[in-house]
Scaffold this motif. Sequence first.
Motif, PDB file in Angstrom:
ATOM      1  N   PRO C 377       0.807  -1.230   0.000  1.00 11.83           N
ATOM      2  CA  PRO C 377       0.000   0.000   0.000  1.00 11.83           C
ATOM      3  C   PRO C 377       0.837   1.276   0.000  1.00 11.83           C
ATOM      4  O   PRO C 377       0.466   2.266  -0.619  1.00 11.83           O
ATOM      5  N   ARG C 378       2.008   1.278   0.629  1.00 11.28           N
ATOM      6  CA  ARG C 378       2.827   2.495   0.679  1.00 11.28           C
ATOM      7  C   ARG C 378       3.336   2.866  -0.705  1.00 11.28           C
ATOM      8  O   ARG C 378       3.651   4.026  -0.946  1.00 11.28           O
ATOM      9  N   ASN C 379       3.427   1.881  -1.576  1.00 11.70           N
ATOM     10  CA  ASN C 379       3.970   2.162  -2.899  1.00 11.70           C
ATOM     11  C   ASN C 379       2.935   2.690  -3.874  1.00 11.70           C
ATOM     12  O   ASN C 379       3.237   2.930  -5.038  1.00 11.70           O
ATOM     13  N   ALA C 380       1.692   2.851  -3.394  1.00 11.16           N
ATOM     14  CA  ALA C 380       0.672   3.515  -4.206  1.00 11.16           C
ATOM     15  C   ALA C 380       0.009   4.568  -3.309  1.00 11.16           C
ATOM     16  O   ALA C 380      -1.138   4.418  -2.909  1.00 11.16           O
ATOM     17  N   PRO C 381       0.747   5.634  -2.967  1.00 11.12           N
ATOM     18  CA  PRO C 381       0.265   6.556  -1.917  1.00 11.12           C
ATOM     19  C   PRO C 381      -1.091   7.182  -2.216  1.00 11.12           C
ATOM     20  O   PRO C 381      -1.916   7.308  -1.314  1.00 11.12           O
ATOM     21  N   VAL C 382      -1.342   7.554  -3.477  1.00 10.50           N
ATOM     22  CA  VAL C 382      -2.615   8.213  -3.784  1.00 10.50           C
ATOM     23  C   VAL C 382      -3.765   7.224  -3.671  1.00 10.50           C
ATOM     24  O   VAL C 382      -4.801   7.519  -3.079  1.00 10.50           O
ATOM     25  N   ARG C 383      -3.564   6.033  -4.214  1.00 10.05           N
ATOM     26  CA  ARG C 383      -4.620   5.027  -4.098  1.00 10.05           C
ATOM     27  C   ARG C 383      -4.898   4.727  -2.626  1.00 10.05           C
ATOM     28  O   ARG C 383      -6.063   4.684  -2.199  1.00 10.05           O
ATOM     29  N   THR C 384      -3.854   4.531  -1.851  1.00  8.48           N
ATOM     30  CA  THR C 384      -4.034   4.227  -0.433  1.00  8.48           C
ATOM     31  C   THR C 384      -4.763   5.384   0.256  1.00  8.48           C
ATOM     32  O   THR C 384      -5.657   5.157   1.073  1.00  8.48           O
ATOM     33  N   GLY C 385      -4.380   6.610  -0.130  1.00  7.23           N
ATOM     34  CA  GLY C 385      -5.058   7.774   0.443  1.00  7.23           C
ATOM     35  C   GLY C 385      -6.535   7.791   0.091  1.00  7.23           C
ATOM     36  O   GLY C 385      -7.385   8.044   0.950  1.00  7.23           O
ATOM     37  N   ILE C 386      -6.847   7.493  -1.172  1.00  2.00           N
ATOM     38  CA  ILE C 386      -8.256   7.465  -1.592  1.00  2.00           C
ATOM     39  C   ILE C 386      -9.010   6.407  -0.797  1.00  2.00           C
ATOM     40  O   ILE C 386     -10.119   6.643  -0.307  1.00  2.00           O
ATOM     41  N   GLY C 387      -8.407   5.238  -0.634  1.00  2.00           N
ATOM     42  CA  GLY C 387      -9.065   4.160   0.114  1.00  2.00           C
ATOM     43  C   GLY C 387      -9.359   4.575   1.544  1.00  2.00           C
ATOM     44  O   GLY C 387     -10.466   4.373   2.045  1.00  2.00           O
ATOM     45  N   LEU C 431      -8.770  15.267   4.944  1.00  2.00           N
ATOM     46  CA  LEU C 431      -7.642  15.201   5.867  1.00  2.00           C
ATOM     47  C   LEU C 431      -7.030  13.799   5.852  1.00  2.00           C
ATOM     48  O   LEU C 431      -5.803  13.630   5.794  1.00  2.00           O
ATOM     49  N   ALA C 432      -7.910  12.788   5.870  1.00  3.89           N
ATOM     50  CA  ALA C 432      -7.431  11.404   5.895  1.00  3.89           C
ATOM     51  C   ALA C 432      -6.623  11.108   4.635  1.00  3.89           C
ATOM     52  O   ALA C 432      -5.583  10.446   4.687  1.00  3.89           O
ATOM     53  N   PHE C 433      -7.095  11.625   3.493  1.00  2.00           N
ATOM     54  CA  PHE C 433      -6.367  11.407   2.241  1.00  2.00           C
ATOM     55  C   PHE C 433      -4.967  11.989   2.344  1.00  2.00           C
ATOM     56  O   PHE C 433      -3.966  11.333   2.057  1.00  2.00           O
ATOM     57  N   TRP C 434      -4.907  13.239   2.786  1.00  2.00           N
ATOM     58  CA  TRP C 434      -3.631  13.943   2.828  1.00  2.00           C
ATOM     59  C   TRP C 434      -2.668  13.257   3.793  1.00  2.00           C
ATOM     60  O   TRP C 434      -1.519  12.975   3.451  1.00  2.00           O
ATOM     61  N   VAL C 435      -3.173  12.943   5.000  1.00  2.00           N
ATOM     62  CA  VAL C 435      -2.307  12.322   6.009  1.00  2.00           C
ATOM     63  C   VAL C 435      -1.816  10.958   5.524  1.00  2.00           C
ATOM     64  O   VAL C 435      -0.637  10.629   5.625  1.00  2.00           O
ATOM     65  N   THR C 436      -2.738  10.164   4.971  1.00  2.00           N
ATOM     66  CA  THR C 436      -2.356   8.828   4.530  1.00  2.00           C
ATOM     67  C   THR C 436      -1.312   8.889   3.428  1.00  2.00           C
ATOM     68  O   THR C 436      -0.332   8.140   3.437  1.00  2.00           O
ATOM     69  N   ARG C 438       0.809  11.240   2.884  1.00  2.00           N
ATOM     70  CA  ARG C 438       2.095  11.660   3.471  1.00  2.00           C
ATOM     71  C   ARG C 438       2.755  10.495   4.210  1.00  2.00           C
ATOM     72  O   ARG C 438       3.957  10.288   4.109  1.00  2.00           O
ATOM     73  N   ILE C 439       1.952   9.743   4.969  1.00  2.00           N
ATOM     74  CA  ILE C 439       2.525   8.616   5.720  1.00  2.00           C
ATOM     75  C   ILE C 439       3.099   7.588   4.745  1.00  2.00           C
ATOM     76  O   ILE C 439       4.213   7.092   4.924  1.00  2.00           O
ATOM     77  N   ALA C 440       2.329   7.294   3.682  1.00  2.00           N
ATOM     78  CA  ALA C 440       2.797   6.292   2.708  1.00  2.00           C
ATOM     79  C   ALA C 440       4.120   6.743   2.103  1.00  2.00           C
ATOM     80  O   ALA C 440       5.068   5.952   1.987  1.00  2.00           O
ATOM     81  N   MET C 441       4.206   8.038   1.747  1.00  2.00           N
ATOM     82  CA  MET C 441       5.448   8.502   1.123  1.00  2.00           C
ATOM     83  C   MET C 441       6.587   8.537   2.133  1.00  2.00           C
ATOM     84  O   MET C 441       7.750   8.275   1.788  1.00  2.00           O
ATOM     85  N   GLY C 442       6.237   8.812   3.382  1.00  2.00           N
ATOM     86  CA  GLY C 442       7.255   8.761   4.431  1.00  2.00           C
ATOM     87  C   GLY C 442       7.824   7.354   4.569  1.00  2.00           C
ATOM     88  O   GLY C 442       9.040   7.168   4.691  1.00  2.00           O
ATOM     89  N   LEU C 443       6.944   6.369   4.498  1.00  2.00           N
ATOM     90  CA  LEU C 443       7.406   4.985   4.589  1.00  2.00           C
ATOM     91  C   LEU C 443       8.277   4.622   3.392  1.00  2.00           C
ATOM     92  O   LEU C 443       9.271   3.903   3.523  1.00  2.00           O
ATOM     93  N   GLN C 444       7.893   5.161   2.212  1.00  2.00           N
ATOM     94  CA  GLN C 444       8.726   4.902   1.026  1.00  2.00           C
ATOM     95  C   GLN C 444      10.125   5.491   1.217  1.00  2.00           C
ATOM     96  O   GLN C 444      11.127   4.873   0.865  1.00  2.00           O
ATOM     97  N   ARG C 445      10.160   6.711   1.800  1.00  2.00           N
ATOM     98  CA  ARG C 445      11.471   7.338   2.011  1.00  2.00           C
ATOM     99  C   ARG C 445      12.285   6.534   3.011  1.00  2.00           C
ATOM    100  O   ARG C 445      13.497   6.394   2.877  1.00  2.00           O
TER     101      ARG C 445
END
Lengths: 340, 261, 571
Positions: C377-387, C431-436, C438-445
């Motif tokens: 899920p972290r490797n698809a941050p926008v999709r994960t955010g939408i979910g 808010l949930a989209f944005w936070v998620t 960001r978290i996903a991209m943070g995990l990618q980093r």
Amino acid sequence: MSIDNAHDHEVVEEEFTDPGVPEYHRPRRADLDPKAARKAELQTAALFGLSIIGTVMAIWAWATGSVSSENIAETQRTTMLIGLGIFLAMIGIGTGAIHWAKTLMRDHEMIEERHPMRSSDEAREGAIEKLKDGAKDSGVGIGRRGLLKGSLITALAIAPLAVLVPAVGNMGGDWDVSKLKHSMWRQGMRLTKDPSGEPIKASDVTIGSVFHVIPEGLNDLEHHKLEEKAKAVVLLVRLDPRDLNIQPGREDWSFDGIVAYSKICTHVGCPVALYEQQTHHLLCPCHQSTFDVANGAKVVFGPAKRPLPQLPIAVDDEGYIVAQSDFHEPIGPSFWERLK
Amino acid sequence: MRRLSLTRYHRAAPLVLLFVLLAGITTAASFVQSTPASATAEASADDISEGSKLFAANCATCHGLDAQGTEGVAPSLIGVGAAAVDFQVGTGRMPMQASGPQAIAKTVQFNQDQIDQLAAYVASLAPGPAVPDADAVDPALGNAANGMALFRTNCAMCHGSVGGGGALTQGKYAPSLWATTPTHIYEAMLVGPQSMPVFNNANITPEDKRDIIAYLDEQRNGAPGGAALGAIGPVAEGLWAWILGMGIIVGFTVWIGVRSS
Amino acid sequence: MTDTKTLPTATRLNRAAGATANWADERTSIGAFTKFLARKIFPDHWSFMLGEVALYSFIVLLLSGVILTAFFVPSMDFVHYEGEFAQLKGVEMSKAFESTIHMSFEVPGGLLMRQIHHWAALIFTAAIVTHMARVFFTGAFRKPREINWLIGFTLMILSLAAGFTGYSLPDDVLSGNGLRIIDGVIRSIPILGSYISYWLFGGEFPGEALIPRMFTAHILLIPALILSLIAVHLFLVFLQKHTQYPGPGRTDKNVVGLPLFPVYTAKAGGFFFVVFGVIALLGALFQINPVWNYGPYDPSPVSAGTQPDWYMLFIDGGLRIMPGQVEVVLWGYTLSLNILIPAVIMPGLFFGFLALYPWIESWATGDRGERHVLDRPRNAPVRTGIGVALITFYVVLVLEGSNDIVANLFRLSINDLTILFRIAVFALPVLAFWVTKRIAMGLQRKDRELVLHGHETGRIVRFDNGEYIEVHEPLSDEERWMLVSYQNLKPRELAPEHNEHGVRRKGYRWDRFKAALSRFYYEDRVEPVTPAELHEAHEHHKAEIEGMAARSEAHSAARADAAADKAPADA
């Protein structure tokens, strides 16, 4: 590992290469130690044994237990014991089989190749060839015999109507949707208590009281009792006349602070029944539309738009509360042709 | 490598958390469970003057020295009768701790004798509903089926189908009736405390009131299907299906997916 | 046949089995089928069993449902209750309600079956949603599985229909008020509303037709549809082979796992019994839908806590949250937008978006290949955010649908809660989209850091020059592959509006839309580490590493020994 190789290479690759499924396989205790394997086997058998005990328990509980509509505890006990028996019977088999798979079955990963979903070009060509042959045999080439094709498609498209129209037509009863606009209230009909049907004297309705009301004679209806009740239920409330803000045009619809409003919400039709005698607010427990009884049952909060319809009431010679007429508008939820 | 295998063992953590959560919910639920109500003592002989002194000391600040009430603060008690006093003081609603959306049932501040004296004093001011006698509230004499029919028409919309309580507007609520004594239930119907409407004897006859008490008493026999989950309906059932049902099942899937050691 | 007696039992059994197999194969070619199926490979992961939970709870529903039909009478004719249950003695009720009471209190185990059936229904819908979420977050709906996503989606809708029709069958006050709400919603439909209501109820609400009609839908029509779609759903899983999580050796051209026989026969077969057992446990211990407390349906009463089962709660929440002012009258006709928006349009958009999601994402990716390796899920941050945003939206509506319970439990005001949720239903998903994201991209980093610098070991080494460094242990090839092998999708290029002849290109607007969508998905992205970057990082730390190698030879030797005892990264 290959880290050392990575910077020894003269040329750095474009992309990393897949190292492939690792050769190494971590053995489990049962793979190495026959004692552990034997232990796992015994555990599995014990779980299957538990299942057998569960089955016996369920049957025993059914055969010896009794249920009784008089004794709740008995019903509860039998339900629980049969249920626990089934639980053990099932969970024993399930956990046993899974434990077996996890401890004793070979767990070396295997690889299966995938093939693209797309058929091969030959297969596709072959399919097209066959379809063409078939089309030729049918006498209908591509772009030919439009009449034949058109009429068949039309016939197929409308044939379901031959079944659907009568079927759907039968399902709506008499389709007389104008019934939604009227209830059984008539002039002079007494307001009676729900569910007993006893008439209500104006003097019995003290300030702060609320009566749940059905029309006189509803309980004696042979047909459509629930349909009529669904439209006719009324809430009868007495407020201090000083608190009651009578709506223009409705000056003679109430009696000395006693008002009657439809109990069916103008939102989606739940019974609006929560009357708070201090605030004079009526709350619908389904979606929380709140109506102000002191103020023409207008909406003060929630998803309803319209006030509850008011039933004009009067008092007859014997002091009983009666209706002056039916509601002056359709009760309950809105619908398209409501005002027509 | 080491890290990855370590995280694998930590996958048990959600399971542990789940059971902690469930244990918490269960403990909380047991606090919600009602304790059996104590029987109300018989009304003693009137001692109006004793009641008057108690009133002056504890109630007059808000309700006025002659119980005439204070505009905007507290209602007049003239004519509310002994039943209203027995209910309000006997359930700990009065004296009120602080003004709020509604008077909350607290620890009772007076003993039954004092409550009776207060009731006698208020009843002496003007006639009003009296405290019912023991037979009038004896569930064994009532008809639970008639009680249920009346309860669901007149009471269930606020108090829930079996008297578990429910929300009203603006933070007010209809309390649970599971711990309420039959006498207090009867009095509440009779006098209509706070938001509750009045159900006088013409609306719900004394026999009907006893039937309602009999229905509520039936609920104290337990639930035929097992734990009642607060008897608040599908929301609680859905929550338990997710937390307990799906929790256990997903726990099993994790166990199935983890390699054996 | 004389030799049969002398043969050991095992051999006799083998022979019998062989003869049976031969008999069957000569008539059905089951041999070829078994050859195809028996050692089919399925990947191992706990999240792949969620769909099975749905399947197994459906089987439990069928089994317990068959038992219930033996006692249930789908009729709205009136009878007087003649049993001994005190609070219903002599009460007038429909046969449907009476038979429900009868099977609960006079049939041993009948109440248990009702409770098992109802708990199974709640687990069934919950499992479908959970399974759907797994498929969504891992991208398992991508080509070639779009059709199966649609079938699964349809199954989800059918499960709601199955649940709702079943919930209403006992003809009690709670479900009756639910039906009345449905009637109110139907009537709000412009022009046809009243007629659809008459069609459904056979005349005016409640009528006498609904219970028999819903019974047929509940026990025949809907289960038949569900069963046939499950068959297609599973057929496609076998045909397309199961997806797998990324890892060494897992590609879009293979599937790595364990064979159907014996491992998954035991695991999945056993899991059926586990699911059945857990549902039986719920049915044994926890009371559900005590219709005897609600009483037979009557249009007048209602109780506090009037709510549908959890899966319909979000629509109820929508009805509660909507302000009433939007109902309008146009040319004398009433348009109840206060009902249409939350109960028809909102679910329509919500479900429509879910159904079409595979295509929406494919417009953004422009990816035409088959994808069998799942995304973390972290490797698809926008999709994960939408979910997560969709789930947040849903949960806010569910909470609003339970607002009276929440208010009563926490002594809050339903009015305040509703106003709060009116804001939250718009604000929280964003808010949930944005936070998620960001978290996903943070995990990618974080993954990138790990690949470039290795694991921290906690060992500090001092150099000759007095400098201290912490030794970082490099990742194994397998570990690194796990972190770098994801699809690095970039925004689509938009071809110019006009071709070389200055003629406006057909379909330019559509392309522009897809390019914009693609930018939304992939403009912010964390790219996987390339070998060149890793090489550079190693060059940078070369001195340290070499220093380390020189100084901690002994440690390295010890570590190598230890590594041999440990499991490989993803065995």
